[in-house]
Design an enzyme around this catalytic site. Structure first.
Site, PDB file in Angstrom:
ATOM      1  N   CYS A 115      -0.405   0.750  -4.308  1.00  0.00           N
ATOM      2  CA  CYS A 115       0.395  -0.250  -5.030  1.00  0.00           C
ATOM      3  C   CYS A 115      -0.391  -1.006  -6.095  1.00  0.00           C
ATOM      4  CB  CYS A 115       1.003  -1.233  -4.039  1.00  0.00           C
ATOM      5  SG  CYS A 115       2.009  -0.403  -2.811  1.00  0.00           S
ATOM      6  N   HIS A 255       3.509  -7.769  -7.304  1.00  0.00           N
ATOM      7  CA  HIS A 255       3.929  -6.487  -6.732  1.00  0.00           C
ATOM      8  C   HIS A 255       5.201  -6.735  -5.923  1.00  0.00           C
ATOM      9  CE1 HIS A 255       4.148  -2.798  -4.663  1.00  0.00           C
ATOM     10  NE2 HIS A 255       3.612  -3.210  -3.536  1.00  0.00           N
ATOM     11  N   ASN A 285      10.193  -1.449  -2.600  1.00  0.00           N
ATOM     12  CA  ASN A 285       8.774  -1.302  -2.954  1.00  0.00           C
ATOM     13  C   ASN A 285       8.551   0.085  -3.573  1.00  0.00           C
ATOM     14  OD1 ASN A 285       6.018  -0.977  -3.057  1.00  0.00           O
ATOM     15  ND2 ASN A 285       5.632  -1.700  -0.977  1.00  0.00           N
TER      16      ASN A 285
END
Ligand SMILES: CC(C)(COP(=O)(O)OP(=O)(O)OC[C@H]1O[C@@H](n2cnc3c(N)ncnc32)[C@H](O)[C@@H]1OP(=O)(O)O)[C@@H](O)C(=O)NCCC(=O)NCCS
Length: 352
Positions: A115, A255, A285
């Protein structure tokens, strides 16, 4: 040599057409829309169709970014693709993307960092620009996570989605681009997000396959604690390097993993949640794609402007963290806000 900055002249996102809602997931695993929304803030995620791959999603996002930048693929000097879900372990998906774009002989590589990958890639691109080596760099964050999650594991399958986002960074002498960054890694937590049997340590065999060890496993509570611990401290280090404080920042782009993590970061920074760009409800996500996709969405909706000072901050597998202070384009002469409302992005800003 004149100081060179990396201006973001092009940006583009691609999300697959198919939407999987929380209610759809109720048919697959023992979960509920209410649980998912309350624990994560996620309402839906986009899932790639059978014909789509990481490469096709990346190319779709990249074409949009190149078009915005008014650049041909052959003008590129470098392609960096942040992903851990490439089409194959080898070859790297970056070469497929380079070929599909028609970027003949342009160097391309994958930066596999989960990520935080897009921020690591952005920072890497900036070094090539400021060092005077390259002028035009394509940076992609792309993930096809739906083929790596275990659709029988409610702990993980509700969290992720598929998407790609791309930036074109070009050399300029006008101050803009990355003003500060911070990156870090703590491999002592590597077991907290791991696909145990997807690499050379534990090659896939009948046993690992039966035990579903080729899918992503996660210790959600540990990741949650780690994220809330690092988001504030890495942000402070990027701001210090940029010579700025949170007061200089127009918008924080975290994020997009979990709304509760973003809320915890807001509390730690003593800021209202309205200062954060939040898109996790729409896309879930999407790992390395989450920050560029959120930025593209925010530019389209007018929530952010090209000359806004953005604080980008991420955490992820490794465990790793990264942050950066980014102003995509040089400061415009016109007022930042009219009647207290941020003006939407327009084409004219790209050339302003
Ligand atoms: C995964 C996460 C949402 C779980 O939320 P949580 O509040 O920590 O939940 P817990 O782990 O305490 O689990 C509580 C219960 O819910 C259950 N549960 C887990 N997923 C569930 C789901 N989708 N639906 C319903 N129940 C679920 C658990 O099994 C557990 O049940 P138990 O107490 O009977 O064992 C949260 O830990 C998280 O978001 N962590 C960070 C993950 C992340 O961002 N990862 C990506 C990093 S890049």
């Amino acid at each position: 040599m004149e100081k060179r900055y990396g201006r973001i002249t092009g940006w583009g996102a691609y999300v697959p057409e198919k939407v999987l809602t929380n209610h759809d997931l109720e048919q697959l695993v023992d979960t509920s829309h209410e649980w998912i929304v309350q624990r994560t803030g996620i309402h839906q995620r986009h899932i790639a169709g059978p014909e789509e791959t990481n490469a096709t999603m990346s190319v779709a996002a990249a074409r949009r970014a190149l078009q915005k930048a008014n650049l041909a693929a052959t003008d590129l000097d470098l392609i960096i693709v942040a992903t851990t879900t490439g089409d194959f372990i080898t070859p790297a998906v970056s070469s497929q993307i380079q070929h599909m774009l028609g970027a003949t002989n342009v160097p391309a590589f994958v930066l596999a960092n989960g990520c935080t990958g897009f921020l690591y890639a952005l920072t890497t691109a900036q070094q090539f620009i400021s060092g005077g080596v390259y002028r035009n760099i394509l940076i992609i964050g792309s993930e096809l996570l739906s083929r790596y999650v275990d659709w029988t594991d409610r702990n993980t399958c509700v969290l992720f989605g598929d998407a790609a986002g791309a930036f074109v960074m070009q050399a300029t002498s006008e101050p803009c681009g990355l003003f500060g960054f911070d990156m870090g890694s703590d491999g002592s937590g590597s077991q907290h997000i791991i696909a145990p049997a997807m690499g050379s340590a534990e090659p896939v065999n009948a046993t690992t396959f039966a035990e579903r060890r080729h899918f992503i496993r996660m210790n959600g509570r540990e990741v949650f604690k780690f994220a809330t611990r690092v988001l504030g401290s890495t942000s402070q280090r990027s701001l210090a390097q940029a010579g700025m404080t949170l007061d200089d920042i127009d918008c924080i782009v975290p994020h997009q993993a979990n709304l509760r993590i973003i809320e915890a970061a807001a509390r730690a920074m003593n800021l209202p949640i309205e200062r954060f760009l939040v898109k996790v409800h729409k896309y879930a996500n999407t790992s390395a794609a989450s920050i560029p996709v959120a930025i593209c969405d925010g530019l389209d909706s007018g929530e952010i402007r090209l000359d806004d000072r953005l604080l980008l901050v991420s955490f992820g597998s490794g465990l790793t963290w990264a942050s950066a202070v980014l102003q995509m384009a040089p400061t415009l002469q016109k007022p930042r806000y009219s009647n207290g409302v941020a003006e939407p992005a327009t084409a004219e800003w790209v050339t302003a």
